[in-house]
Write an enzyme that holds these catalytic residues in place. Structure first.
Site, PDB file in Angstrom:
ATOM      1  N   VAL A  78       0.856  -1.182   0.000  1.00 12.07           N
ATOM      2  CA  VAL A  78       0.000   0.000   0.000  1.00 12.07           C
ATOM      3  C   VAL A  78       0.895   1.235   0.000  1.00 12.07           C
ATOM      4  O   VAL A  78       1.793   1.362   0.836  1.00 12.07           O
ATOM      5  CB  VAL A  78      -0.921   0.014   1.249  1.00 12.07           C
ATOM      6  N   ALA A 123       4.239   4.180   3.091  1.00 19.01           N
ATOM      7  CA  ALA A 123       3.844   2.934   2.443  1.00 19.01           C
ATOM      8  C   ALA A 123       3.964   1.804   3.457  1.00 19.01           C
ATOM      9  O   ALA A 123       4.516   1.994   4.553  1.00 19.01           O
ATOM     10  CB  ALA A 123       4.738   2.643   1.244  1.00 19.01           C
ATOM     11  N   LYS A 124       3.457   0.658   3.122  1.00 14.47           N
ATOM     12  CA  LYS A 124       3.679  -0.534   3.942  1.00 14.47           C
ATOM     13  C   LYS A 124       3.367  -1.753   3.105  1.00 14.47           C
ATOM     14  O   LYS A 124       2.570  -1.682   2.150  1.00 14.47           O
ATOM     15  CB  LYS A 124       2.768  -0.527   5.174  1.00 14.47           C
ATOM     16  N   GLY A 125       3.981  -2.878   3.469  1.00 14.90           N
ATOM     17  CA  GLY A 125       3.682  -4.131   2.789  1.00 14.90           C
ATOM     18  C   GLY A 125       3.532  -5.240   3.809  1.00 14.90           C
ATOM     19  O   GLY A 125       3.958  -5.102   4.957  1.00 14.90           O
ATOM     20  N   ASP A 164      10.177  -4.957   8.982  1.00 21.18           N
ATOM     21  CA  ASP A 164       9.185  -4.740  10.043  1.00 21.18           C
ATOM     22  C   ASP A 164       9.082  -6.078  10.787  1.00 21.18           C
ATOM     23  O   ASP A 164      10.044  -6.863  10.778  1.00 21.18           O
ATOM     24  CB  ASP A 164       7.835  -4.279   9.446  1.00 21.18           C
TER      25      ASP A 164
END
Ligand code: NAD
Length: 434
Positions: A78, A123-125, A164
């Site tokens: 995202v 953002a992040k995944g 993360d």
């Protein structure tokens, strides 16, 4: 030195947070946005432009498992915002990863980068998977296939992943290699949190915990609380939590309780954090530490202490347990560990909360330093990294504190106002295309 992340900790007994009702993290992110946007009196047009993710990608990641069969994992990337620069944010491997969680984490990344004033968006995944039950080979194949699935979105100028929960520098090396092989030449700047030998930055591994430490120092100074002799409790003893614990311990604080996903250990006289990190590196968990007594997760969060550091997952402190918190400071090393209902309870108990988008911003700050070094092909000494990080964290703490005091709003809303205000200013200057 600091604990190396153990990518697969021993299973032990499963310790889910004792949550009464799990708040949806994305709802929490939107609620906090609205509160801060109201306080900033942002126009409806500006809200429309910055509140929601710019891009949301869901991908299937088929992986040949060691037993010869194919397993399909659901995965996400995202990009919440590219208003102030390339999107930036970690990748999480966890059984509870959902699209809404990834959207929340991406949203927080946008405000976080703006709070520390670095030129990135958010953002992040994430991949919904159970990395503790996967072999190294399975993890590598999953990471490479995921990288190839999100490849059109990522790149040093577009979107830069980082570690993360349950991902680490090895994961970043696989992403960097897959991306580079596809493009045909080495591109280290596509990820941060890489091994030093691939263009990683000195100080990145411990950056999040170190940033937490600097904000705790600032909070203690603000409250007139001496760190020396203060009691500290840390929930989550991974990258962020173990480093924060070690730096606080080395500065004279007494770390009386620590937990990971398998156990909680407690010693009212203080745990030797160096030895605990050593044991965790060897065994993968904190349980059975000879100097500690085993306690329940609920008891750990209720220990009387000066500093409580939630450093695991979202929703750790919620309406059902916030009243039990016995800390003067809650330092949010994790993202979203305190629900809005718990926030109100902590406020009524006069607990000073260092909000996540400030407290754990040291990680993305040194990721930014790593990206700059990769772009310039010129690498800095560890001390340079530490002193720049300290300056950024202490300045950002002061900026947030000023809003908290001047506007009489909670620290979380103050941090959101600072971050959202900067993004709003940037979007207003850029205007709308076409
Ligand atoms: P990690 O995988 O290194 O460690 C996570 C730790 O939490 C592990 O020790 C695990 O056992 C523990 N844990 C999981 N569930 C738990 C539970 N219910 N109770 C107690 N412990 C539990 O992950 P990390 O990188 O340290 O991330 C931790 C938090 O910090 C996450 O919220 C993450 O988003 C946030 N964060 C990390 C970074 C970073 O640079 N790594 C940066 C900013 C924020």
């Amino acid at each position: 030195m600091v604990a190396k992340r153990t990518s697969r900790e021993s299973e032990g007994k499963k310790m889910m947070p004792a949550t009464a009702v799990q708040d949806n993290a994305y709802d929490v992110a939107l609620t906090n946005f609205d509160t801060a946007a109201d306080a900033l009196e942002l126009s409806p047009d500006t809200r429309e432009m910055i509140k929601y993710p710019e891009r949301v990608l869901t991908v299937s990641v088929p992986v040949r498992m060691d037993n010869g069969h194919i397993h399909r994992f659901e995965a996400y990337r995202v990009q919440h915002s590219s208003v102030r620069g390339p999107a930036k944010g970690g990748i999480r491997y966890h059984p509870q990863v959902t699209l809404d969680e990834v959207k929340a984490l991406a949203t927080w990344m946008t405000w976080k980068c703006a709070v520390v004033n670095i030129p990135f968006g958010g953002a992040k995944g994430g991949i919904t998977c159970d990395p503790k039950h996967m072999s190294n080979g399975e993890l590598e194949r999953m990471t490479r296939r995921y990288t190839s699935a999100i490849l059109p979105l990522i790149g040093p100028e577009q979107d830069i992943p980082a570690p993360d929960v349950y991902t680490n520098s090895q994961t970043m090396a696989w992403i960097m290699d897959t991306y580079s092989m596809t493009k045909g030449y080495p591109i280290p700047g596509v990820v941060t949190g890489k091994p030093i030998s691939l263009g990683g930055s000195l100080g990145r591994n411990e950056a999040t915990g170190r940033g937490v430490f600097y904000t705790v120092l600032s909070a203690c100074e603000h409250l007139g609380l001496p760190l020396q002799g203060s009691r500290v409790v840390v929930q989550g003893f991974g990258n962020a939590g173990s480093v924060a614990a070690q730096l606080l311990y080395e500065s004279g604080a007494i770390v009386i309780g620590v937990s990971d996903s398998s156990a909680c250990v407690y010693n009212p006289k203080g745990l030797n954090i160096r030895e605990l990190i050593h044991m965790k590196t060897l065994t993968g968990h904190v349980g059975e530490f000879p100097e500690g007594e085993a306690i329940e997760p609920g008891e750990l969060l209720a220990l009387r202490c000066e500093v409580l550091v939630p450093a695991a997952l979202e929703n750790a402190i919620h309406a059902g347990n916030a009243a039990n918190v016995n800390a003067r400071i809650v330092a949010e090393a994790a993202n979203g560990p305190v629900t809005p209902a718990a926030d109100r309870i902590l406020e009524s108990k006069d607990v000073f909360v260092i909000p996540d988008i400030l407290c754990n911003a040291g990680g993305v700050t040194v990721s930014y330093f790593e990206w700059v070094q990769d772009e310039q092909h010129l690498f800095w000494e560890a001390q340079d990294v530490y002193s720049r990080l300290e300056r950024v964290m202490k300045t950002s703490f002061r900026d947030v504190l000023r809003i908290h005091q001047d506007r009489n709003v909670p620290m979380r809303i103050a941090a959101n106002m600072l971050g959202i205000g900067r993004v709003a200013e940037a979007v207003q200057i850029r205007g709308i295309y076409p």
